[in-house]
Structure formats: C-alpha cells, structure tokens
Motif scaffolding. Structure first.
Motif, PDB file in Angstrom:
ATOM      1  N   GLU A 165      26.676  75.232  38.479  1.00  0.00           N
ATOM      2  CA  GLU A 165      28.107  75.503  38.536  1.00  0.00           C
ATOM      3  C   GLU A 165      28.847  74.465  37.701  1.00  0.00           C
ATOM      4  O   GLU A 165      28.822  73.269  38.013  1.00  0.00           O
ATOM      5  N   LEU A 166      29.508  74.923  36.639  1.00  0.00           N
ATOM      6  CA  LEU A 166      30.235  74.035  35.740  1.00  0.00           C
ATOM      7  C   LEU A 166      31.716  74.091  36.084  1.00  0.00           C
ATOM      8  O   LEU A 166      32.386  75.101  35.877  1.00  0.00           O
ATOM      9  N   GLU A 167      32.226  72.989  36.636  1.00  0.00           N
ATOM     10  CA  GLU A 167      33.614  72.949  37.074  1.00  0.00           C
ATOM     11  C   GLU A 167      34.051  71.492  37.138  1.00  0.00           C
ATOM     12  O   GLU A 167      33.274  70.579  36.861  1.00  0.00           O
ATOM     13  N   VAL A 168      35.311  71.291  37.475  1.00  0.00           N
ATOM     14  CA  VAL A 168      35.803  69.931  37.730  1.00  0.00           C
ATOM     15  C   VAL A 168      35.564  69.651  39.209  1.00  0.00           C
ATOM     16  O   VAL A 168      36.249  70.197  40.070  1.00  0.00           O
ATOM     17  N   TRP A 169      34.581  68.831  39.495  1.00  0.00           N
ATOM     18  CA  TRP A 169      34.184  68.578  40.879  1.00  0.00           C
ATOM     19  C   TRP A 169      34.817  67.295  41.400  1.00  0.00           C
ATOM     20  O   TRP A 169      34.702  66.239  40.779  1.00  0.00           O
ATOM     21  N   ARG A 170      35.490  67.413  42.523  1.00  0.00           N
ATOM     22  CA  ARG A 170      36.118  66.276  43.181  1.00  0.00           C
ATOM     23  C   ARG A 170      35.781  66.341  44.672  1.00  0.00           C
ATOM     24  O   ARG A 170      35.112  67.266  45.140  1.00  0.00           O
ATOM     25  N   ALA A 171      36.267  65.384  45.431  1.00  0.00           N
ATOM     26  CA  ALA A 171      35.920  65.291  46.853  1.00  0.00           C
ATOM     27  C   ALA A 171      36.284  66.557  47.624  1.00  0.00           C
ATOM     28  O   ALA A 171      35.585  66.963  48.554  1.00  0.00           O
ATOM     29  N   ILE A 221      23.925  80.546  35.521  1.00  0.00           N
ATOM     30  CA  ILE A 221      24.982  79.572  35.268  1.00  0.00           C
ATOM     31  C   ILE A 221      26.333  80.223  35.543  1.00  0.00           C
ATOM     32  O   ILE A 221      26.579  81.368  35.146  1.00  0.00           O
ATOM     33  N   LEU A 222      27.211  79.490  36.233  1.00  0.00           N
ATOM     34  CA  LEU A 222      28.572  79.948  36.524  1.00  0.00           C
ATOM     35  C   LEU A 222      29.523  78.832  36.122  1.00  0.00           C
ATOM     36  O   LEU A 222      29.348  77.682  36.532  1.00  0.00           O
ATOM     37  N   GLY A 223      30.534  79.141  35.306  1.00  0.00           N
ATOM     38  CA  GLY A 223      31.440  78.072  34.897  1.00  0.00           C
ATOM     39  C   GLY A 223      32.647  78.557  34.131  1.00  0.00           C
ATOM     40  O   GLY A 223      32.786  79.755  33.826  1.00  0.00           O
ATOM     41  N   PHE A 224      33.530  77.613  33.806  1.00  0.00           N
ATOM     42  CA  PHE A 224      34.735  77.929  33.044  1.00  0.00           C
ATOM     43  C   PHE A 224      34.373  78.354  31.615  1.00  0.00           C
ATOM     44  O   PHE A 224      33.519  77.746  30.975  1.00  0.00           O
ATOM     45  N   ALA A 225      35.068  79.371  31.120  1.00  0.00           N
ATOM     46  CA  ALA A 225      34.809  79.862  29.771  1.00  0.00           C
ATOM     47  C   ALA A 225      35.032  78.778  28.720  1.00  0.00           C
ATOM     48  O   ALA A 225      34.307  78.707  27.723  1.00  0.00           O
ATOM     49  N   SER A 226      36.021  77.917  28.937  1.00  0.00           N
ATOM     50  CA  SER A 226      36.309  76.865  27.953  1.00  0.00           C
ATOM     51  C   SER A 226      35.154  75.874  27.841  1.00  0.00           C
ATOM     52  O   SER A 226      34.886  75.337  26.760  1.00  0.00           O
ATOM     53  N   TYR A 266      32.003  76.680  28.242  1.00  0.00           N
ATOM     54  CA  TYR A 266      30.983  77.385  27.461  1.00  0.00           C
ATOM     55  C   TYR A 266      31.294  77.323  25.971  1.00  0.00           C
ATOM     56  O   TYR A 266      30.406  77.197  25.133  1.00  0.00           O
ATOM     57  N   GLU A 267      32.585  77.431  25.658  1.00  0.00           N
ATOM     58  CA  GLU A 267      32.972  77.390  24.242  1.00  0.00           C
ATOM     59  C   GLU A 267      32.613  76.045  23.621  1.00  0.00           C
ATOM     60  O   GLU A 267      32.083  75.975  22.508  1.00  0.00           O
ATOM     61  N   GLN A 268      32.858  74.957  24.352  1.00  0.00           N
ATOM     62  CA  GLN A 268      32.507  73.633  23.840  1.00  0.00           C
ATOM     63  C   GLN A 268      31.002  73.479  23.697  1.00  0.00           C
ATOM     64  O   GLN A 268      30.517  72.862  22.742  1.00  0.00           O
ATOM     65  N   ILE A 269      30.254  74.032  24.627  1.00  0.00           N
ATOM     66  CA  ILE A 269      28.791  73.985  24.543  1.00  0.00           C
ATOM     67  C   ILE A 269      28.313  74.766  23.324  1.00  0.00           C
ATOM     68  O   ILE A 269      27.422  74.313  22.589  1.00  0.00           O
ATOM     69  N   TYR A 281      35.284  86.381  22.200  1.00  0.00           N
ATOM     70  CA  TYR A 281      34.132  87.046  21.580  1.00  0.00           C
ATOM     71  C   TYR A 281      33.123  86.039  21.028  1.00  0.00           C
ATOM     72  O   TYR A 281      31.911  86.212  21.183  1.00  0.00           O
ATOM     73  N   TYR A 282      33.622  85.001  20.376  1.00  0.00           N
ATOM     74  CA  TYR A 282      32.719  83.994  19.815  1.00  0.00           C
ATOM     75  C   TYR A 282      31.821  83.394  20.895  1.00  0.00           C
ATOM     76  O   TYR A 282      30.602  83.312  20.739  1.00  0.00           O
ATOM     77  N   THR A 283      32.418  82.965  22.001  1.00  0.00           N
ATOM     78  CA  THR A 283      31.652  82.319  23.059  1.00  0.00           C
ATOM     79  C   THR A 283      30.666  83.291  23.685  1.00  0.00           C
ATOM     80  O   THR A 283      29.507  82.939  23.942  1.00  0.00           O
ATOM     81  N   LYS A 284      31.108  84.507  23.938  1.00  0.00           N
ATOM     82  CA  LYS A 284      30.248  85.512  24.569  1.00  0.00           C
ATOM     83  C   LYS A 284      29.013  85.799  23.718  1.00  0.00           C
ATOM     84  O   LYS A 284      27.884  85.819  24.220  1.00  0.00           O
ATOM     85  N   THR A 285      29.212  86.031  22.436  1.00  0.00           N
ATOM     86  CA  THR A 285      28.089  86.392  21.561  1.00  0.00           C
ATOM     87  C   THR A 285      27.233  85.182  21.204  1.00  0.00           C
ATOM     88  O   THR A 285      26.008  85.271  21.165  1.00  0.00           O
ATOM     89  N   SER A 286      27.874  84.050  20.934  1.00  0.00           N
ATOM     90  CA  SER A 286      27.131  82.862  20.522  1.00  0.00           C
ATOM     91  C   SER A 286      26.264  82.320  21.655  1.00  0.00           C
ATOM     92  O   SER A 286      25.090  82.011  21.455  1.00  0.00           O
ATOM     93  N   LEU A 287      26.836  82.215  22.848  1.00  0.00           N
ATOM     94  CA  LEU A 287      26.068  81.680  23.968  1.00  0.00           C
ATOM     95  C   LEU A 287      24.949  82.633  24.372  1.00  0.00           C
ATOM     96  O   LEU A 287      23.849  82.198  24.764  1.00  0.00           O
ATOM     97  N   SER A 288      25.213  83.928  24.275  1.00  0.00           N
ATOM     98  CA  SER A 288      24.176  84.915  24.563  1.00  0.00           C
ATOM     99  C   SER A 288      22.991  84.741  23.620  1.00  0.00           C
ATOM    100  O   SER A 288      21.829  84.834  24.022  1.00  0.00           O
TER     101      SER A 288
END
Length: 435
Positions: A147-153, A196-201, A203-206, A234-241
C-alpha cells in the motif's frame, strides 16, 4: 498461494463465520448483483435496499424528517459536503447514536477535514466491496499487498496486524529516486504473488524513474496494480503495465464512503459502477437533472448501507461520463476529477484533463514534477520542477495554445517543489479561475 498465505485466507473466513458470516453474505450479494446487473432479481434487491434506506432516514434522521413516506429518491435534495458539515447532528440517525459506530475521515482534495460515522453493517459491506473489486483485479485474501500512501500515526497499522494481513505500508510522502529504489528492492526480495494499491501520482513518479533508468521488472510476480484517490493518466497506466507486466487499474473511491466504481481485469478501460452498494446518478453540471450517455455530469451517490448517518444524493464534486453497453449495463467511460478543477479553453469550452497530461509525456525524463493552473479566463500557468534545464518552453507553450486557443496567455514558472495536499495527494491540474 504459499501455505502461510493460504492459512491467512482460511483464518479470515473462519473468523467471519464465527461472527455470523456477514462479510461472506455481503460478498455473495455484491457478486450476484454486479454479475447480473439488469436481472429482475438484482433490480429487486437494489430497489429494496434503496427504499429501506429512504424510509429509515425519513423516520430516524432529523435532516430528512420532512420526507416521511417518500420513496421516490428524486424528491430528496442533492447535498454537498458543506451541508453535512453545517448540519452534522441532524444527519445522525437517532437510534444509532446509542450503538457502536465507526468514525471515518478524510482531509479531501481541498484539504478541508471531513468525517462521518458508519454502523457495523456498513463497515462489513465496505469490506465485502473491497474483497469483490480486489478479486476482480486478481487479488486473493492472504496474498502480499503493498500500500503506497502517506502513512502517519492515525492511519498506520501495527506490525502484528500488518504481518497478519500480509500488508506492506510504504510511505510516499518524499518519493525521491533513492526511495523509489527502496520500493523496487522490496518487490524484488519477495517471491510471493503481489498486488499493489496506491496513489496514481506515486505510480507516475515510479514510471518516470523506471523510464530514465531503463529497468525491466516484468518477472516480479505482480498480479495487478490498482490506482486510487487520483486520476490515472494514460502514460502511467500503459508505462507501468509494461514495466510490471501486469494490468494497471483505476479505482474511484473515498475514505468516507467506499468503492463507487473501479476498472477490473475484464474492464480495463472503463469503470464498473458499484450498483450493489450505492444508488449512483450522473447529474448536469449546473442543474439537478440527469445527463445523457456521452455527456459529462456530476457524480451523485446514495449510500445504501450507512444507517448511522444516511447520505442521500451526495454530490461528490467529481465529474464523469456515462456509457451504456449493448446489454443495458451502465459504466463510467471516464472519470475526470473534481468539478472545481475542470479547466476551460479561452472560449469557455471544457478541456479534458487528459489533454493536459499528454502535453508532458515527451518531457517526463526532464521533469521531477509539473502542475497546470488556469489562473483566469485566458491565463494559464505551468509550474515545472526540473532535474536540470528545460529547453522546450516555446514548444510546450505552443502545444498548450493549440488546444486552449491562440489567444491564451501561457507562462512557465520554475519551482523547487510542488507540495502535497493534506490528503497526501499532489494535484496536477488546478483551476483558480472558477474555484
């Protein structure tokens, strides 16, 4: 599935059985309705849930006292987040104030804190929704989930619970190259089946990192990648796939409500609407009237299972386009994001945020971050956080003008950082003109 993950799976369902099998029952109903959306039985179940919720709200919830004996949902008012905030106590069902409830909250894309209460049955329904849509994305209970997120207490699970659920919570608040490499190494070290579950942004950086470094990660045994909370371009969806050799799917949900729609392994481009748990409407941008298929409208939902705080005809603030299949099933063709962030050309026509994203695809290797802002009727600002220099200013400005108008005034501003919102998201498209 290895032995330990198999035991995790069986333990989950054993615990549910010992508690009465509520989640399994919900999951069976969701699966039936969404597999047979237009069958007479499915429509009958949906009608029963809707009328039951409306009657309960009118009899027990002060805000809806004026709607007793009304079972036509079109008579009920369309509400927004501010209406709930200003009348919070009136939205609480009186008998449920004495029962066990669960607080769910979000800072939202606007950064304004917002929370609701949910009853136990609603929580179980949400869990079943997650299991259904995750199952439609090649996930099984017990398998490893990142899970990719901003994790806090306030939202982070403890070590034992994370181990028990086989969840790795990876913090993305500072997603530098070294941090991305750490995540990739995490994936490499595990031989388990992964989702994997996370913010789209994030994934784009990855994706940008993987493209810059020409890395091939197609043998990591990843079953699927789900993007939530933000627009998946579209870029993130196709590139990460391509990099992960697996489907990349988009989920439309909110912390305070649940999963409203999602792309699945059988519907990778369009969103399956969760008609089983919500009554979903698509209304005109300016009037509370339905739009036709193919037109953009506001997503308005009625939560069929939150009896603690009945939410009827709640305007999510998001925009979508409806499509009707040959068998009569409805799906979201596109989900564009919030109405307040719709952008317009110099003649006042809506321009899809997808058009904006395409302007930056060819420049991704030069960019750390970018943001497109409509500052006025014909004024647009592009914020760029670059690695070194950006020699394509004139080309980018002309590209923007080609879609927004030759009379558009486009400026480029260089920044060191585009900050995250309180929610952990980073907005790529902003409208300051109509906000």
């Amino acid at each position: 599935m290895n032995l330990l993950n198999y035991l995790r799976n069986k333990s989950f369902w054993l615990i549910d059985f010992l508690k009465g099998g509520n989640i399994k029952h919900h999951l069976g109903e969701i699966s039936y309705i969404l597999s047979n959306p237009n069958s007479s039985d499915a429509l009958k179940i949906r009608k029963k849930h809707l009328e039951g919720l409306l009657i309960h709200a009118a009899q027990s919830t002060p805000f809806y006292f004026d709607y007793k004996n009304v079972t036509d949902i079109n008579v009920f008012p369309v509400i927004r987040k501010t209406v709930i905030q200003e009348n919070f106590k009136d939205f609480q069902s009186i008998p449920y104030t004495k029962k066990q409830n669960y607080k769910v909250s979000t800072s939202g894309s606007t950064g304004i804190p917002f929370f609701l209460f949910q009853n136990k049955n609603k929580r179980n329904r949400n869990t079943a929704d997650v299991l259904y849509f995750s199952g439609q994305s090649n996930f099984k209970i017990g398998n490893r989930l990142y899970e990719l997120e901003v994790w806090r207490a306030h939202n982070k699970k403890g070590r034992f619970k994370s181990w028990l659920q086989n969840v790795i919570q990876f913090d993305i608040s500072k997603l530098t190259d070294s941090r991305i490499l750490s995540f990739i190494n995490l994936l490499k070290r595990s031989k388990q089946e992964k989702n994997i579950l996370g913010f789209a942004s994030s994934y784009e950086q990855i994706c940008q990192y993987l493209d810059r470094n020409n890395l091939n990660l197609s043998d990591l045994n990843i079953n699927s990648v789900i993007a939530n909370s933000e627009y998946l371009n579209y870029y993130t969806k196709t590139s990460l796939s391509k990099h992960f050799n697996t489907p990349v799917l988009s989920r439309y949900s909110s912390e305070e409500v649940g999963i409203i729609a999602q792309q699945t392994s059988n519907s990778t481009e369009h969103f399956v609407i969760n008609h089983a748990s919500y009554h979903v409407e698509l209304l005109d941008l300016d009037k509370d009237k339905p739009v036709k298929p193919g037109e953009f409208g506001r997503i308005v939902i009625t939560d069929l299972f939150n009896y603690s705080m009945p939410i009827i005809r709640y305007d999510t603030g998001d925009i979508a386009k409806l499509m009707v299949l040959e068998n009569g099933q409805t799906k979201f063709e596109k989900i564009e994001g919030r109405k307040m962030d719709l952008i317009y050309d110099t003649k006042g026509n809506i321009v899809s945020s997808f058009v904006v994203y395409t302007k930056f695809y060819k420049h991704y290797k030069l960019l750390k971050q970018y943001q497109f802002i409509q500052q006025d009727e014909k004024e647009y600002e592009i914020k760029l956080n670059v690695f070194d220099t950006f020699p394509y200013e004139e080309e980018l400005i002309e590209s923007i003008k080609s879609d927004f108008g030759n009379d558009a005034k486009v400026t480029i501003t260089y920044v060191d950082e585009i900050p995250l919102l309180a929610s952990g998201k980073r907005k790529k498209v902003v409208n300051n003109y109509n906000s």
